[in-house]
Design an enzyme around this catalytic site. Structure first.
Site, PDB file in Angstrom:
ATOM      1  N   HIS A 122       1.159  -1.535   0.067  1.00  0.00           N
ATOM      2  CA  HIS A 122      -0.192  -0.152  -0.330  1.00  0.00           C
ATOM      3  C   HIS A 122       0.703   1.241   0.029  1.00  0.00           C
ATOM      4  O   HIS A 122       1.858   1.392   0.263  1.00  0.00           O
ATOM      5  CB  HIS A 122      -0.877  -0.294   1.501  1.00  0.00           C
ATOM      6  CG  HIS A 122      -1.680   1.238   1.378  1.00  0.00           C
ATOM      7  ND1 HIS A 122      -1.353   2.503   1.823  1.00  0.00           N
ATOM      8  CD2 HIS A 122      -3.535   1.398   1.236  1.00  0.00           C
ATOM      9  CE1 HIS A 122      -2.848   2.779   1.769  1.00  0.00           C
ATOM     10  NE2 HIS A 122      -4.084   1.952   1.517  1.00  0.00           N
ATOM     11  N   LYS A 225     -10.783  -0.984  10.446  1.00  0.00           N
ATOM     12  CA  LYS A 225     -11.038  -2.117   9.646  1.00  0.00           C
ATOM     13  C   LYS A 225     -10.786  -3.232   9.754  1.00  0.00           C
ATOM     14  O   LYS A 225     -11.060  -5.099   9.729  1.00  0.00           O
ATOM     15  CB  LYS A 225      -9.252  -2.196   8.508  1.00  0.00           C
ATOM     16  CG  LYS A 225      -9.336  -1.604   7.602  1.00  0.00           C
ATOM     17  CD  LYS A 225      -8.638  -1.643   6.566  1.00  0.00           C
ATOM     18  CE  LYS A 225      -7.176  -0.462   6.098  1.00  0.00           C
ATOM     19  NZ  LYS A 225      -7.818   0.837   5.596  1.00  0.00           N
ATOM     20  N   CYS A 363      -4.856   2.217  -3.649  1.00  0.00           N
ATOM     21  CA  CYS A 363      -3.401   2.762  -3.175  1.00  0.00           C
ATOM     22  C   CYS A 363      -2.255   2.321  -3.262  1.00  0.00           C
ATOM     23  O   CYS A 363      -1.876   2.123  -2.238  1.00  0.00           O
ATOM     24  CB  CYS A 363      -4.075   3.288  -1.635  1.00  0.00           C
ATOM     25  SG  CYS A 363      -4.750   4.526  -1.211  1.00  0.00           S
TER      26      CYS A 363
HETATM   27  N1  PMP Z   1      -1.962  -0.792   4.255  1.00  0.00           N
HETATM   28  C1  PMP Z   1      -2.741  -1.385   4.079  1.00  0.00           C
HETATM   29  C2  PMP Z   1      -2.571  -4.058   3.148  1.00  0.00           C
HETATM   30  C3  PMP Z   1      -4.135  -1.206   3.803  1.00  0.00           C
HETATM   31  O1  PMP Z   1      -5.341  -2.388   3.375  1.00  0.00           O
HETATM   32  C4  PMP Z   1      -4.570  -0.313   4.316  1.00  0.00           C
HETATM   33  C5  PMP Z   1      -5.629   0.417   4.088  1.00  0.00           C
HETATM   34  N2  PMP Z   1      -6.102   0.737   2.778  1.00  0.00           N
HETATM   35  C6  PMP Z   1      -3.352   0.877   5.210  1.00  0.00           C
HETATM   36  C7  PMP Z   1      -2.257  -0.393   4.900  1.00  0.00           C
HETATM   37  C8  PMP Z   1      -3.806   2.122   5.330  1.00  0.00           C
HETATM   38  O2  PMP Z   1      -4.683   2.057   6.166  1.00  0.00           O
HETATM   39  P1  PMP Z   1      -4.933   3.208   6.768  1.00  0.00           P
HETATM   40  O3  PMP Z   1      -5.353   4.121   6.103  1.00  0.00           O
HETATM   41  O4  PMP Z   1      -5.987   2.911   8.276  1.00  0.00           O
HETATM   42  O5  PMP Z   1      -3.992   4.112   7.668  1.00  0.00           O
END
Ligand code: PMP
Length: 404
Positions: A122, A225, A363
């Site tokens: 990500h 999540k 992302c």
């Molecule tokens: N890492 C992974 C694998 C994710 O799926 C996500 C959220 N899509 C994030 C990091 C970032 O998480 P957050 O936006 O809650 O900080």
């Protein structure tokens, strides 16, 4: 036992309609819906306990502090950390990753040192390391994957040199659903004298994650999540490492003693928690973790795995379907494109049928480049999704497909 109809009643939002159709919520990798107990925990704390935590002599402050610190213990137990000193509350995965990049980077990384990430990370596990590259001249290396979405472990092992300090890997890809072999990757990293950080944003909600069993040095995840509130997350870090890392932010809560000449810092984990923490969020997160623990992470995992497999089978049968990520044992996420339909069109038209999916680059633009696409559609499952909802998705996709 795991009774899906009873479980669904715990989530009031699942009963609502959008565009006069029953909501089919399949965007759980972005955020999960909240059970009543979590929402009520937030309201109840504000109604009856609210006071700033730590150092308060009065009753409410002590009660709020007890809830906040009990939440830390709940998180410790949930991920099997050795000690609550290893559990740092943050705003979420992104902040946890930035904290490690900033603080570990300051303590341990010098020009020419290498950090390994994977092609399926990500952005939040890529950009902080690039910012550090700009500041310190570290070198970023990338683990490649096969077309099925499986990390190439031979290539991974070949990336190590005596300058490799840290490996950062998503436990589960938020696009491909691949469950990466983080325990094996940790052994390899440690054999080369490197540390390893596991991004648990997409694993902690779906199956039991045991940081001691994995043997990772850091693990990060987001509350929202895993059925908890937004704005709260966790950094797990091995105590001896956290001890040697400088504070990330300065302010109240993180100090032992301040003079204009010299300041000493609080003990772990408070050294990393400057300012008033989200103590309502931490308690609500603990309620969420207790909720999934009571259902049983093994039951949740079995339910979601069966649903993912069913979805993959049903979707494969759709004409023009291209599924991204077909690794064995993949988890709770199905990314796809259909024919030449733009994923944004697909998502918009499915939305009109009441079906919420996500479209775009998720992302993970480097992963999109690896897959040769601009974007994808993605359905992602949670403990409350049903086969009927998968059927609605499949029928919806087929309906949209026929419009093009
Ligand atoms: N890492 C992974 C694998 C994710 O799926 C996500 C959220 N899509 C994030 C990091 C970032 O998480 P957050 O936006 O809650 O900080």
């Amino acid at each position: 036992m795991y009774d899906i109809n009873t479980v669904r009643k715990d989530f009031p939002i699942l009963g609502r309609e959008v565009y006069k159709r029953p909501l089919v919520y399949l965007d759980n990798a972005a955020t999960t819906q909240k059970p009543r107990c979590v929402v009520e925990a937030i309201a109840n704390e504000y109604y009856s306990v609210n006071a700033n935590v730590h150092r308060g002599v009065h009753f409410l402050s002590q009660q709020a502090t007890d809830l906040h610190e009990a939440a830390r213990e709940t998180v410790r137990r949930f991920i099997n950390a050795r000690d609550v000193a290893e559990v740092v509350f943050t705003r979420g995965t992104t902040e946890s990753l930035n904290l490690v990049a900033s603080s570990y980077g300051e303590a341990f990384l010098h020009e020419g040192d290498e950090v390994i990430v994977t092609v399926m990370e990500h952005h939040s596990d890529i950009v902080p390391w690039q910012l550090l590259r700009e500041r310190k001249g570290i070198v970023l290396k990338v683990v490649p994957m096969t077309d099925e979405g499986v990390l190439d472990l031979d290539a991974y092992e070949q990336l190590f040199t005596p300058r490799t300090r840290l490996v950062c890997v998503a436990h589960v890809s938020n696009v491909l659903g691949t469950v990466n072999p983080v325990k094996r990757m940790a052994e390899i990293a440690h054999a080369h004298g490197a540390h390893i950080l596991v991004d648990g944003a997409q694993s902690v909600p779906h199956f039991k994650v045991d940081v001691q069993d994995i043997g990772c040095d850091f693990m990060v995840f987001s509350g929202h999540k895993v059925y908890g509130p937004t704005g709260i997350g966790v950094l797990y870090g091995r105590e001896d490492l956290l001890d040697r890392m400088p504070p990330y932010q300065g302010g109240g809560e993180m100090i032992a003693r301040v003079t204009f000449e010299h300041t000493t810092y609080e003990r772990l984990p408070f050294k990393f928690e400057a300012g008033t923490p989200d103590y309502v969020g931490s308690h609500a997160l603990a309620v969420a973790l207790d909720y999934v623990s009571a259902l049983g992470m093994d039951h949740i995992h079995a339910h979601e795995r069966a649903l993912t497999q069913y979805a993959m089978e049903q979707m494969q049968a759709i004409e023009g379907m291209h599924l991204f990520g077909t690794a064995p044992g993949k988890d709770a996420v199905v990314a796809f494109n259909v024919g030449n339909i733009h994923p944004l069109d697909l998502g918009t038209l499915l939305d009109r049928l009441g079906i919420a999916i996500r479209t775009g680059h998720h992302c993970a633009q480097p992963l999109m480049q690896r897959c040769g696409v601009e974007g994808m559609a993605r359905a992602s499952f949670a403990l409350y999704n049903t086969r009927e909802e998968v059927d609605a998705l499949v029928q919806g996709i087929d309906r949209v497909r026929k419009m093009f």
